[in-house]
Design a protein around this motif. Structure first.
Motif, PDB file in Angstrom:
ATOM      1  N   ARG A  97      -5.688  10.155  -8.726  1.00 22.31           N
ATOM      2  CA  ARG A  97      -4.962   8.886  -8.616  1.00 22.31           C
ATOM      3  C   ARG A  97      -5.606   7.996  -7.546  1.00 22.31           C
ATOM      4  O   ARG A  97      -5.851   6.811  -7.758  1.00 22.31           O
ATOM      5  N   ALA A  98      -5.924   8.613  -6.403  1.00 26.41           N
ATOM      6  CA  ALA A  98      -6.537   7.842  -5.317  1.00 26.41           C
ATOM      7  C   ALA A  98      -7.906   7.325  -5.751  1.00 26.41           C
ATOM      8  O   ALA A  98      -8.282   6.184  -5.459  1.00 26.41           O
ATOM      9  N   SER A  99      -8.607   8.167  -6.499  1.00 27.16           N
ATOM     10  CA  SER A  99      -9.935   7.763  -6.963  1.00 27.16           C
ATOM     11  C   SER A  99      -9.826   6.596  -7.941  1.00 27.16           C
ATOM     12  O   SER A  99     -10.572   5.614  -7.855  1.00 27.16           O
ATOM     13  N   ALA A 100      -8.828   6.672  -8.859  1.00 27.40           N
ATOM     14  CA  ALA A 100      -8.644   5.588  -9.831  1.00 27.40           C
ATOM     15  C   ALA A 100      -8.216   4.300  -9.117  1.00 27.40           C
ATOM     16  O   ALA A 100      -8.695   3.205  -9.444  1.00 27.40           O
ATOM     17  N   LEU A 101      -7.366   4.447  -8.122  1.00 26.84           N
ATOM     18  CA  LEU A 101      -6.876   3.260  -7.403  1.00 26.84           C
ATOM     19  C   LEU A 101      -7.998   2.552  -6.649  1.00 26.84           C
ATOM     20  O   LEU A 101      -7.931   1.350  -6.411  1.00 26.84           O
ATOM     21  N   THR A 102      -9.002   3.339  -6.265  1.00 30.36           N
ATOM     22  CA  THR A 102     -10.046   2.760  -5.432  1.00 30.36           C
ATOM     23  C   THR A 102     -11.348   2.529  -6.206  1.00 30.36           C
ATOM     24  O   THR A 102     -12.358   2.173  -5.608  1.00 30.36           O
ATOM     25  N   ALA A 103     -11.303   2.754  -7.553  1.00 29.31           N
ATOM     26  CA  ALA A 103     -12.523   2.560  -8.345  1.00 29.31           C
ATOM     27  C   ALA A 103     -12.932   1.092  -8.277  1.00 29.31           C
ATOM     28  O   ALA A 103     -12.088   0.198  -8.276  1.00 29.31           O
ATOM     29  N   GLU A 104     -14.234   0.865  -8.230  1.00 28.06           N
ATOM     30  CA  GLU A 104     -14.711  -0.522  -8.200  1.00 28.06           C
ATOM     31  C   GLU A 104     -14.495  -1.159  -9.557  1.00 28.06           C
ATOM     32  O   GLU A 104     -14.708  -0.542 -10.584  1.00 28.06           O
ATOM     33  N   GLY A 105     -14.076  -2.413  -9.580  1.00 29.04           N
ATOM     34  CA  GLY A 105     -13.832  -3.118 -10.836  1.00 29.04           C
ATOM     35  C   GLY A 105     -15.141  -3.492 -11.513  1.00 29.04           C
ATOM     36  O   GLY A 105     -16.212  -3.385 -10.916  1.00 29.04           O
ATOM     37  N   GLU A 106     -15.051  -3.844 -12.793  1.00 32.12           N
ATOM     38  CA  GLU A 106     -16.255  -4.274 -13.561  1.00 32.12           C
ATOM     39  C   GLU A 106     -16.766  -5.598 -12.994  1.00 32.12           C
ATOM     40  O   GLU A 106     -15.995  -6.445 -12.598  1.00 32.12           O
TER      41      GLU A 106
END
Ligand code: NAD
Length: 325
Positions: free
Chosen positions: A316-325
Motif C-alpha cells: 500500500r505504501a509503495s502504491a501510494l508513493t509510486a511516481e505518476g506517469e
C-alpha cells in the motif's frame, strides 16, 4: 522473508518473541517457533539453572525449529546465580540468547565459544552502541511503548528505531508497541530488520497464562498501562490495576524506598495473578500495544496474519508513493 535477522535466528520470519517472566515457558516458545518465528524461554522463570536445562530439553520435544533463551540482568529481590545460568545456556546447544538489562559484556566470550548468537535488548542508542562494541550479533531496541523495563529516556519507537538504525552496523529488531503487521511494516521502514513482540505473544492461545488475564488485557486500551519504579531508575511499564496504583501512591511519598513497595511488586505475587487469572492479584506486565490487540489467536494464526498484513501495508505504501506517469 530474509533479513540479517533471519540469518542469525535461522527462522522463516524475522519475528522474535521477547522474554517474559512467567510467560516464556516451553508451551509458548515451541508454539512461536513452530509458527516460523523465534520462540524464547525466559531463564529466570525457572527457579534454578538445572530447571532451565530441563525446560530447554522439554521445549526440544515440542519443536524441531530453533528457539532461544532470554537472560535478564536487572535488580532482583533475591540474588541470581547468573554465571550458572550462562553456563547452562552455553552447554545446552541452544543457538541464540536474548540478553536484557545490564550489559552482557562479561558473558559474551563464553557464549561465542559455545556458538551461541547474542541479541541484546536495550533501550537507548548509547547502550546499543556499547553492546555492538562488546560483540553482540544484533540488538533489539525497546521503545518507550514497551512492557517491562523501557529505560529512563522515554524515547518512543518512531524516533528510537531510526536513531538506532542510523548509528549501528549490526542489524536491529524493533520492540515496543509491536502488535500488528502494520507495526512490522513501519519497523522495517524505519530501518529495523525484524520485530520483537512480547505482550502480543502473551495474548495467544498457547501462552501459559490464565485466560482471565488475557481477557483483561485485550479489553484494555493504549491508555491502560502505567509506569512504576521511576524514582528508583528501574522504570517499568505494567497494566494499570489496584496494585500498580498502590505502588504509585507509596512511591510518591517523600523518602520512599524499594522496601516500601517490595511486598506489592514481587515476582512471586505477579505469578499468582498470571496463574489464577485475578488481574488485581499482583503486577501484570503489559505494553501500550494492548490498545491494538483484541483477540487471542494461536501463534500460527498470529504470525501468518502479521506477515500478510505487513506485506499488504508495504505494498500500500509503495502504491501510494509510486511516481505518476
Ligand atoms: P523480583 O521479584 O526480584 O522483582 C520484582 C520487580 O522489582 C522487578 O521488576 C525488579 O527489577 C524490581 N526490583 C527488585 N529489586 C529492586 C530494587 N532493589 N530496586 C529497584 N527495583 C527492584 O523479580 P521477578 O519479577 O521475579 O523477575 C525476575 C527478573 O525478570 C528481574 O530481573 C525482573 O526485572 C525481570 N522482569 C522483566 C520483565 C520484563 O518484561 N522485561 C518483567 C518482569 C520481570
Amino acid at each position: 522473508m530474509k533479513t540479517r535477522i533471519t540469518d542469525i535466528t535461522g527462522t522463516r520470519y524475522p519475528i522474535v518473541q521477547g522474554g517474559m517472566q512467567w510467560v516464556g515457558r516451553a508451551e509458548l516458545a515451541s508454539a512461536v517457533s513452530n509458527a516460523g518465528a523465534l520462540g524464547i524461554l525466559t531463564a529466570l522463570t525457572q527457579p534454578t539453572p538445572e530447571a532451565l536445562m530441563a525446560e530447554i530439553e522439554r521445549c526440544r520435544t515440542m519443536t524441531d525449529k530453533p528457539f532461544g533463551v532470554n537472560l535478564t540482568i536487572l535488580p532482583t529481590t533475591q540474588p541470581v546465580p547468573y554465571d550458572a545460568y550462562v553456563e547452562v545456556i552455553a552447554e545446552s546447544g541452544v543457538k541464540l540468547v536474548e540478553t536484557a538489562g545490564r550489559s552482557p559484556a562479561e558473558f559474551i566470550a563464553r557464549f561465542k565459544q559455545a556458538g551461541v548468537r547474542i541479541i541484546h535488548k536495550c533501550t537507548a542508542v548509547r547502550h546499543a552502541l556499547s553492546a555492538q562494541r562488546a560483540g553482540v550479533d544484533a540488538v533489539s531496541i525497546d521503545g518507550f511503548e514497551a512492557a517491562g523495563h523501557p529505560g529512563e529516556d522515554d524515547i518512543p519507537g518512531m524516533v528510537l528505531i531510526p536513531a538506532a538504525a542510523r548509528a549501528l552496523d549490526i542489524p536491529i529488531l524493533a520492540a515496543g508497541g509491536m502488535a500488528t503487521g502494520r507495526s512490522m511494516a513501519a519497523a522495517l521502514a524505519l530501518g529495523a530488520e525484524g520485530v520483537t513482540m512480547g505482550t502480543r505473544f502473551m495474548l495467544t492461545r498457547e501462552s501459559p497464562v490464565h485466560d482471565g488475564i488475557k481477557q483483561a488485557l485485550i479489553q484494555g486500551t493504549e491508555r491502560d498501562t502505567t509506569l512504576i519504579f521511576r524514582a528508583l531508575r528501574n522504570t517499568a511499564r505494567v497494566f494499570r490495576n489496584s496494585v500498580s496504583q498502590e505502588v504509585n501512591s507509596r512511591e510518591s511519598q517523600p523518602g520512599a524506598t524499594f522496601e516500601d513497595i517490595r511486598e506489592l511488586v514481587s515476582g512471586a505475587r505477579g505469578r499468582v495473578a498470571m496463574e489464577s487469572g485475578d488481574v488485581e492479584a499482583g503486577l501484570v506486565w503489559a505494553g501500550m500495544g494492548i490498545g491494538l490487540m483484541d483477540d487471542i489467536p494461536t501463534c500460527a494464526q498470529l504470525v501468518e496474519r502479521i506477515v500478510a498484513e505487513c506485506r499488504e501495508s508495504l505494498a500500500r505504501a509503495s502504491a501510494l508513493t509510486a511516481e505518476g506517469e
